[in-house]
Design a protein around this motif. Structure first.
Motif, mmCIF file in Angstrom:
data_model
loop_
_atom_site.group_PDB
_atom_site.id
_atom_site.type_symbol
_atom_site.label_atom_id
_atom_site.label_comp_id
_atom_site.label_asym_id
_atom_site.label_seq_id
_atom_site.Cartn_x
_atom_site.Cartn_y
_atom_site.Cartn_z
ATOM 1 N N LEU A 199 54.620 114.156 62.157
ATOM 2 C CA LEU A 199 55.996 114.061 62.856
ATOM 3 C C LEU A 199 57.290 113.965 62.193
ATOM 4 N N PHE A 200 58.114 114.549 62.589
ATOM 5 C CA PHE A 200 59.527 114.466 61.929
ATOM 6 C C PHE A 200 60.207 113.085 62.039
ATOM 7 N N THR A 201 59.666 112.276 63.053
ATOM 8 C CA THR A 201 60.337 111.093 63.012
ATOM 9 C C THR A 201 59.702 109.965 62.081
ATOM 10 N N ALA A 202 58.365 110.357 62.106
ATOM 11 C CA ALA A 202 57.686 109.574 61.057
ATOM 12 C C ALA A 202 57.967 109.778 59.579
ATOM 13 N N ARG A 203 58.277 111.141 59.123
ATOM 14 C CA ARG A 203 58.937 111.353 58.136
ATOM 15 C C ARG A 203 60.284 110.830 57.684
ATOM 16 N N GLN A 204 61.043 111.172 58.893
ATOM 17 C CA GLN A 204 62.429 110.458 58.510
ATOM 18 C C GLN A 204 62.448 108.845 58.246
ATOM 19 N N ALA A 205 61.753 108.226 59.138
ATOM 20 C CA ALA A 205 61.625 106.840 58.841
ATOM 21 C C ALA A 205 60.630 106.541 57.414
ATOM 22 N N GLY A 206 59.775 107.096 57.234
ATOM 23 C CA GLY A 206 59.087 106.716 55.898
ATOM 24 C C GLY A 206 59.800 107.242 54.573
ATOM 25 N N GLY A 207 60.456 108.316 54.581
ATOM 26 C CA GLY A 207 61.242 108.837 53.517
ATOM 27 C C GLY A 207 60.362 109.982 52.697
ATOM 28 N N SER A 208 60.938 110.783 51.906
ATOM 29 C CA SER A 208 60.265 111.695 50.963
ATOM 30 C C SER A 208 59.168 111.366 49.963
ATOM 31 N N GLU A 209 59.439 110.132 49.319
ATOM 32 C CA GLU A 209 58.258 109.921 48.601
ATOM 33 C C GLU A 209 56.908 109.444 49.131
ATOM 34 N N VAL A 210 57.160 108.618 50.353
ATOM 35 C CA VAL A 210 55.920 108.196 51.345
ATOM 36 C C VAL A 210 55.022 109.368 51.542
ATOM 37 N N PHE A 211 55.916 110.443 52.048
ATOM 38 C CA PHE A 211 55.316 111.677 52.684
ATOM 39 C C PHE A 211 55.011 112.770 51.836
ATOM 40 N N ASP A 212 55.618 112.572 50.475
ATOM 41 C CA ASP A 212 55.608 114.018 49.644
ATOM 42 C C ASP A 212 54.069 114.691 49.486
ATOM 43 N N GLY A 213 54.342 115.907 49.676
ATOM 44 C CA GLY A 213 52.967 116.628 49.665
ATOM 45 C C GLY A 213 52.081 116.502 50.805
ATOM 46 N N THR A 238 49.860 105.597 49.982
ATOM 47 C CA THR A 238 50.561 106.279 48.769
ATOM 48 C C THR A 238 51.046 105.025 47.822
ATOM 49 N N ASP A 239 51.151 103.903 48.137
ATOM 50 C CA ASP A 239 51.275 102.723 47.428
ATOM 51 C C ASP A 239 49.978 102.632 46.485
ATOM 52 N N PHE A 240 48.730 102.740 47.360
ATOM 53 C CA PHE A 240 47.642 102.364 46.534
ATOM 54 C C PHE A 240 47.360 103.408 45.720
ATOM 55 N N GLY A 241 48.075 104.536 45.559
ATOM 56 C CA GLY A 241 47.497 105.591 44.604
ATOM 57 C C GLY A 241 46.552 106.613 45.061
ATOM 58 N N LEU A 242 46.239 106.700 46.253
ATOM 59 C CA LEU A 242 45.296 107.651 46.539
ATOM 60 C C LEU A 242 45.776 108.951 46.342
ATOM 61 N N LYS A 243 46.942 109.325 46.352
ATOM 62 C CA LYS A 243 47.281 110.671 46.191
ATOM 63 C C LYS A 243 46.813 111.164 44.863
ATOM 64 N N GLU A 244 46.723 110.399 43.882
ATOM 65 C CA GLU A 244 46.276 110.784 42.473
ATOM 66 C C GLU A 244 45.288 111.955 42.576
#
Length: 416
Positions: free
Chosen positions: A270-284, A254-260
């Motif tokens: 994983l619910f746990t990974a999403r909770q730890a990473g947050g909405s921006e990291v896992f958005d989409g 995400t930080d590298f911009g691959l999602k573009e």
């Protein structure tokens, strides 16, 4: 004279009394052992990686497994016998898993085994339990454990397997997001099996593999892979990794911009990974899961399970792998109740006939390999419109429980 001479010898009645007394004295330890067996706890060994890259998920497996033990004991147990969970750390290491399994069987005298959170450790545990004709219910994804060479009548697989999971996600994602695919893969059985599942499902969908890039479990830096992935310009990047690895890889991508230009999907979101990473990291990000607490609005069994969990753990909701911990233990104990014994052969037969709905809908174990036939839930991580901190996914599709989504018994080496 004869009466007088025999007066000091025991008569028939006395002989019978003496015999009964001797018999009782001789059988006292035997009777004690029977009584002890009837009141001794039913011990289930529970082996998960409490330390290492999957420790967060493992802790929730334990919490939910303890809930299944509590349910059983609160309902009176089996003929007065309560259940007990013996938790051990396999350190995400197959050798450690074999050692701890053997210790639980020989030293702690467990009646059954359950657990695992790695394809490798579950095969190691299964090898030990199979040899000793002890039931093992695995709660982690693996394709190999269903294959005839690794399987036994004492082997049960409560979790989804990679063929089911990757297939369900592929059927949803490839037609929607594109056919040019790169895999970033944890270099062990789970990752390899997931890639195979995606590629098999993708054949009929016209998907093309541009690259399968592999990394070791527990990798913290994925930066060396990202320019190569970007240069390949895939439609889809599939994260075939798990736990902390999934979190770190997705964050760095995400930080590298691959999602573009590239959609990120994963077989197990994983619910746990999403909770730890947050909405921006896992958005989409889209992925599969065996369970998401948010289905409670439509699935009564989910609501009942969530409410029990909330009550036990201060309002927290169960995770996907936590739910598997619950089901893995609950299924064994229901097998004991149905078989009316702890005998492994009879419990295995009872579990093989069982139809159950512990938390997500109807399930059963397929006859040839004891794979739990169940739904795969497809979720998408969201960053807007969340009702609370646990409202992190939208359920976008559900692959219904069906043996048609499994590899055939014949392919696995079983007689169909």
């Amino acid at each position: 004279m004869s009466d007088h001479s025999n007066s000091k010898l025991p008569n028939r009645r006395q002989l019978l009394q003496l015999g009964a007394a001797a018999s009782a004295a001789g059988s006292a330890p035997f009777l004690f052992n029977i009584a002890s067996a009837q009141t001794a706890p039913i011990k289930i060994g529970f082996l998960v990686p409490l330390t290492g890259a999957y420790s967060t998920e493992a802790q929730d497996q334990v919490r939910a497994a303890e809930l299944a033990i509590k349910d059983f004991n609160d309902a009176g147990g089996f003929n007065g016998r309560k259940a007990e969970l013996l938790v051990r750390d396999d350190k995400l290491n197959p050798g450690e898993a074999a050692t701890r399994t053997l210790e639980l069987i020989e030293k702690d005298k467990v009646d059954f085994m359950a657990g695992s959170l790695s394809a490798a450790t579950q095969l190691s545990m299964n090898a030990v339990t199979r040899e000793r004709k002890m039931i093992f219910n695995s709660i982690s994804q693996s394709d190999a454990i269903n294959e005839a060479k690794d399987w036994s009548p004492y082997t049960f697989h409560e979790a989804l397997n990679p063929h089911m999971t990757a297939g369900a996600v592929a059927r949803y994602a490839f037609p929607k997001y594109g056919k040019r695919v790169v895999y970033l893969t944890a270099d062990y059985a789970y990752g390899h099996e997931m890639v195979r599942g995606f590629e098999r499902a993708g054949q009929s969908l016209g998907a093309t593999t541009l690259a399968d890039i592999r990394h070791p479990i527990g990798a913290s830096d994925f930066s060396a892979f990202l320019p190569r992935i970007q240069a390949l310009n895939p439609d889809i990047l599939v994260m075939c990794n798990f736990g902390r690895d999934l979190l770190n890889a997705t964050k760095q991508a995400t930080d590298f911009g691959l999602k573009e230009k590239t959609r990120i999907i994963t077989p197990v979101l994983l619910f746990t990974a999403r909770q730890a990473g947050g909405s921006e990291v896992f958005d989409g990000v889209v992925g599969g899961t065996s369970y998401y607490w948010g289905i409670e609005d439509k699935v009564p069994a989910a609501k009942a399970f969530n409410d029990k969990y909330r009550k036990a753990y201060n309002g927290a909701v169960p995770t996907d792998y936590g739910a598997l911990g619950y089901a893995g233990i609950r299924s064994i104990l229901q097998g004991v109740l149905d078989a009316k014994t702890t005998d492994a052969n009879k419990v295995s037969d009872a579990m093989g006939r069982m139809k159950y709905n512990w938390y997500k809908g109807d399930q059963y174990y397929r006859k040839c390999d004891h794979q739990s036939v169940q739904s795969v839930i497809i979720v998408e991580s969201k960053s807007k419109g969340m009702k609370d901190k646990n409202d992190v996914f939208n359920v976008v599709s559900t692959d219904a429980a069906s043996e048609s989504t499994l590899r055939s018994c014949t392919e696995l080496g079983h007689k169909a």
